[in-house]
Design a protein around this motif. Structure first.
Motif, PDB file in Angstrom:
ATOM      1  N   ARG A 167       6.653  53.123 -18.414  1.00 21.10           N
ATOM      2  CA  ARG A 167       7.525  52.097 -18.786  1.00 21.10           C
ATOM      3  C   ARG A 167       7.256  50.756 -18.085  1.00 21.10           C
ATOM      4  O   ARG A 167       7.105  49.497 -18.874  1.00 21.10           O
ATOM      5  CB  ARG A 167       8.986  52.640 -18.114  1.00 21.10           C
ATOM      6  N   GLY A 168       6.721  50.694 -16.878  1.00 25.62           N
ATOM      7  CA  GLY A 168       6.300  49.376 -16.332  1.00 25.62           C
ATOM      8  C   GLY A 168       5.305  48.704 -17.007  1.00 25.62           C
ATOM      9  O   GLY A 168       5.180  47.348 -17.013  1.00 25.62           O
ATOM     10  N   VAL A 169       4.132  49.639 -17.397  1.00 25.34           N
ATOM     11  CA  VAL A 169       3.039  49.110 -18.249  1.00 25.34           C
ATOM     12  C   VAL A 169       3.332  48.440 -19.474  1.00 25.34           C
ATOM     13  O   VAL A 169       2.924  47.337 -19.943  1.00 25.34           O
ATOM     14  CB  VAL A 169       1.799  50.030 -18.194  1.00 25.34           C
ATOM     15  N   ASP A 170       4.247  49.119 -20.220  1.00 22.29           N
ATOM     16  CA  ASP A 170       4.778  48.700 -21.418  1.00 22.29           C
ATOM     17  C   ASP A 170       5.612  47.357 -21.116  1.00 22.29           C
ATOM     18  O   ASP A 170       5.400  46.350 -22.362  1.00 22.29           O
ATOM     19  CB  ASP A 170       5.732  49.547 -22.159  1.00 22.29           C
ATOM     20  N   ASP A 171       6.367  47.118 -20.209  1.00 23.22           N
ATOM     21  CA  ASP A 171       7.052  45.946 -19.964  1.00 23.22           C
ATOM     22  C   ASP A 171       6.159  44.830 -19.554  1.00 23.22           C
ATOM     23  O   ASP A 171       6.152  43.672 -20.394  1.00 23.22           O
ATOM     24  CB  ASP A 171       7.993  46.086 -18.796  1.00 23.22           C
ATOM     25  N   VAL A 172       5.243  45.045 -19.087  1.00 27.45           N
ATOM     26  CA  VAL A 172       4.067  44.048 -18.753  1.00 27.45           C
ATOM     27  C   VAL A 172       3.277  43.693 -20.112  1.00 27.45           C
ATOM     28  O   VAL A 172       3.133  42.381 -20.479  1.00 27.45           O
ATOM     29  CB  VAL A 172       2.970  44.438 -17.856  1.00 27.45           C
ATOM     30  N   LYS A 173       2.853  44.642 -20.831  1.00 24.90           N
ATOM     31  CA  LYS A 173       2.147  44.275 -22.285  1.00 24.90           C
ATOM     32  C   LYS A 173       2.820  43.497 -23.000  1.00 24.90           C
ATOM     33  O   LYS A 173       2.198  42.888 -23.746  1.00 24.90           O
ATOM     34  CB  LYS A 173       1.591  45.640 -22.732  1.00 24.90           C
ATOM     35  N   ASN A 174       4.232  43.860 -22.968  1.00 22.40           N
ATOM     36  CA  ASN A 174       5.217  43.167 -24.142  1.00 22.40           C
ATOM     37  C   ASN A 174       5.613  41.783 -23.800  1.00 22.40           C
ATOM     38  O   ASN A 174       6.216  40.880 -24.465  1.00 22.40           O
ATOM     39  CB  ASN A 174       6.443  43.898 -24.203  1.00 22.40           C
ATOM     40  N   SER A 175       5.098  41.282 -22.561  1.00 24.58           N
ATOM     41  CA  SER A 175       5.554  40.030 -22.083  1.00 24.58           C
ATOM     42  C   SER A 175       4.562  38.779 -22.527  1.00 24.58           C
ATOM     43  O   SER A 175       3.279  39.371 -22.993  1.00 24.58           O
ATOM     44  CB  SER A 175       5.417  39.904 -20.385  1.00 24.58           C
ATOM     45  N   ASP A 176       4.979  37.749 -22.748  1.00 31.84           N
ATOM     46  CA  ASP A 176       3.965  36.660 -22.996  1.00 31.84           C
ATOM     47  C   ASP A 176       3.177  36.258 -21.899  1.00 31.84           C
ATOM     48  O   ASP A 176       2.086  35.763 -22.322  1.00 31.84           O
ATOM     49  CB  ASP A 176       5.101  35.359 -23.290  1.00 31.84           C
ATOM     50  N   MET A 177       3.456  36.455 -20.811  1.00 27.50           N
ATOM     51  CA  MET A 177       2.244  36.288 -19.416  1.00 27.50           C
ATOM     52  C   MET A 177       1.261  37.208 -19.880  1.00 27.50           C
ATOM     53  O   MET A 177      -0.044  36.825 -19.511  1.00 27.50           O
ATOM     54  CB  MET A 177       3.115  36.414 -18.254  1.00 27.50           C
ATOM     55  N   TYR A 178       1.562  38.370 -20.181  1.00 26.07           N
ATOM     56  CA  TYR A 178       0.473  39.373 -20.523  1.00 26.07           C
ATOM     57  C   TYR A 178      -0.703  38.963 -21.454  1.00 26.07           C
ATOM     58  O   TYR A 178      -1.923  39.116 -21.346  1.00 26.07           O
ATOM     59  CB  TYR A 178       0.758  40.748 -20.662  1.00 26.07           C
ATOM     60  N   ALA A 179      -0.105  38.280 -22.556  1.00 21.32           N
ATOM     61  CA  ALA A 179      -0.895  37.788 -23.730  1.00 21.32           C
ATOM     62  C   ALA A 179      -1.826  36.773 -23.194  1.00 21.32           C
ATOM     63  O   ALA A 179      -2.853  36.730 -23.476  1.00 21.32           O
ATOM     64  CB  ALA A 179      -0.065  37.493 -24.952  1.00 21.32           C
ATOM     65  N   ASP A 180      -1.212  35.853 -22.300  1.00 20.71           N
ATOM     66  CA  ASP A 180      -1.996  34.864 -21.714  1.00 20.71           C
ATOM     67  C   ASP A 180      -2.954  35.288 -20.962  1.00 20.71           C
ATOM     68  O   ASP A 180      -4.159  34.884 -20.785  1.00 20.71           O
ATOM     69  CB  ASP A 180      -1.170  33.947 -20.810  1.00 20.71           C
ATOM     70  N   HIS A 181      -2.471  36.106 -20.070  1.00 17.14           N
ATOM     71  CA  HIS A 181      -3.568  36.959 -19.073  1.00 17.14           C
ATOM     72  C   HIS A 181      -4.748  37.425 -20.040  1.00 17.14           C
ATOM     73  O   HIS A 181      -5.976  37.336 -19.572  1.00 17.14           O
ATOM     74  CB  HIS A 181      -2.984  38.175 -18.378  1.00 17.14           C
ATOM     75  N   LEU A 182      -4.496  38.450 -21.185  1.00 17.33           N
ATOM     76  CA  LEU A 182      -5.643  38.849 -21.790  1.00 17.33           C
ATOM     77  C   LEU A 182      -6.577  37.613 -22.321  1.00 17.33           C
ATOM     78  O   LEU A 182      -7.749  37.837 -22.505  1.00 17.33           O
ATOM     79  CB  LEU A 182      -4.807  39.674 -23.132  1.00 17.33           C
ATOM     80  N   LEU A 183      -6.016  36.757 -22.822  1.00 15.33           N
ATOM     81  CA  LEU A 183      -6.916  35.585 -23.251  1.00 15.33           C
ATOM     82  C   LEU A 183      -7.760  35.031 -22.268  1.00 15.33           C
ATOM     83  O   LEU A 183      -8.963  34.966 -22.593  1.00 15.33           O
ATOM     84  CB  LEU A 183      -6.000  34.204 -23.893  1.00 15.33           C
ATOM     85  N   VAL A 184      -7.226  34.888 -21.057  1.00 21.72           N
ATOM     86  CA  VAL A 184      -8.114  34.381 -20.032  1.00 21.72           C
ATOM     87  C   VAL A 184      -9.248  35.514 -19.712  1.00 21.72           C
ATOM     88  O   VAL A 184     -10.257  35.165 -19.287  1.00 21.72           O
ATOM     89  CB  VAL A 184      -7.504  34.056 -18.704  1.00 21.72           C
ATOM     90  N   GLN A 185      -8.860  36.837 -19.639  1.00 21.43           N
ATOM     91  CA  GLN A 185      -9.726  37.637 -19.239  1.00 21.43           C
ATOM     92  C   GLN A 185     -10.979  37.750 -20.296  1.00 21.43           C
ATOM     93  O   GLN A 185     -12.228  38.047 -20.143  1.00 21.43           O
ATOM     94  CB  GLN A 185      -9.042  39.059 -19.005  1.00 21.43           C
ATOM     95  N   PHE A 186     -10.378  37.946 -21.468  1.00 15.89           N
ATOM     96  CA  PHE A 186     -11.328  38.042 -22.731  1.00 15.89           C
ATOM     97  C   PHE A 186     -12.407  36.839 -22.744  1.00 15.89           C
ATOM     98  O   PHE A 186     -13.523  36.995 -22.605  1.00 15.89           O
ATOM     99  CB  PHE A 186     -10.576  38.067 -24.063  1.00 15.89           C
TER     100      PHE A 186
END
Length: 335
Positions: free
Chosen positions: A196-215
């Protein structure tokens, strides 16, 4: 007597296994490569992947206890694999990864969680029976492998319970056994809440930004951009997305596509204008030494005229103008 019609005593099972033990060990190595490659291809993170083959005495005692008519197929774990994953949702991904692997055949999937009594606390494991036709056993049937998939929480509980209860002293009081049974409720809660917690993080806009930075940072290493400022990358991408009104996932996809299509231009810019190049000036050339070079080049390549219109008058204009000069982007430079 045909091996398929033979009555397998513990002694004959032991002796036949000794005869085929080298074949089983080769099969184990083959299964290990297949499983690891399948997990890697599906980008599944694991905390443990471990395979083992039963010992000679293990085969003997198993047949002594079970009296299989055909121990070579009925004893499912002559070769066994254990895969431990962080999240309960990863278990389905492991199943899917094995099912789409062309080197093996999935024979059976047993998910004990689906069939256990909801009124009782009982460990529910996921077992996947697979076979690879590269190696044949004593009855000319493919040697099988039983894959057991657990979460980290399940693995911790199962290993501890196995050592201190299942294989522990006989006659443990009911209260001790109940303690381990009650812990299963916590294991289930931990796994459910983690998902549940991981899904909440993944669905957030902040996580998309984080993925972009990491990529961007990980991909930049392929072009020898390593000693860079993460805070500068985060700030640049944040401001860029805000000015362009662009989604982080869209920019990631665009960047990935560009990197695959034109790596030579990236290599040229890094080698001639980057931090290790002759005459590098950090104030004016810093973009060539930073991971954000990749999405910047992708955007410049996609639509330079519109890009200039959107960023002109902002603090991002100068690094893009410099990049346009290096790449001779007339669409950006022409009035």
């Amino acid at each position: 007597m045909d091996e398929a019609d033979r009555v397998w005593t513990p002694e004959s099972t032991h002796d036949k296994f000794v005869e085929f033990e080298a074949t089983y060990k080769r099969a184990l190595l083959r299964y290990e490569k297949i499983i690891c490659r399948s997990l890697e291809n599906s980008e599944i993170n694991t905390t443990l992947v471990k395979l083992r083959c039963k010992t000679q005495m293990g085969v003997y005692t198993k047949q002594l206890d079970k009296e299989y008519e055909d121990p070579w197929t009925q004893c499912a774990d002559l070769i066994g694999a254990r895969i431990v994953v962080p999240l309960a949702s990863d278990k389905a991904r492991v199943t899917a990864a094995l099912e789409k692997c062309n080197d093996i055949k999935v024979l059976q999937i047993e998910d004990k969680e689906l069939h256990r009594d909801p009124k009782h606390l009982k460990y529910g494991g996921l077992h996947i029976q697979i076979e690879c036709r590269d190696f044949l056993g004593p009855t000319d049937q493919p040697i099988q492998c039983e894959v057991q998939v657990r979460t980290v929480a399940e693995h911790t509980w199962a290993e501890t319970e196995h050592e201190f209860v299942y294989k522990g002293p006989k006659g443990l009081p009911h209260s001790v056994q109940r303690t381990f049974a009650r812990l299963l409720a916590l294991v289930e809660l931990v796994d459910d809440e983690l998902v549940r917690g991981v899904d909440d993080v993944k669905n957030s806009d902040m996580y998309a930004d984080h993925l972009l930075v990491q990529f961007v940072r990980s991909t930049a290493q392929q072009f020898n951009i390593r000693s860079s400022s993460e805070s500068m990358t985060i700030g640049f991408l944040h401001d860029l997305l805000e000015i362009l009104g662009m989604n982080a996932r869209a920019l990631l996809t665009l960047t990935d596509k560009y990197v695959e299509a034109d790596p030579d231009t990236i290599h040229r810019i890094v080698s001639t204008k980057g931090a290790t190049s002759q005459g590098f000036q950090v104030n004016s050339d810093y973009i060539a030494a930073q991971p954000e070079l990749l999405p910047a080049m992708a955007l410049l390549s996609e639509n330079p005229h519109d890009l200039r219109t959107q960023i002109e008058g902002t603090h991002l204009y100068e690094p893009f103008r410099q990049l346009a000069v290096w790449t001779n982007s007339r669409g950006f430079l022409s009035d």
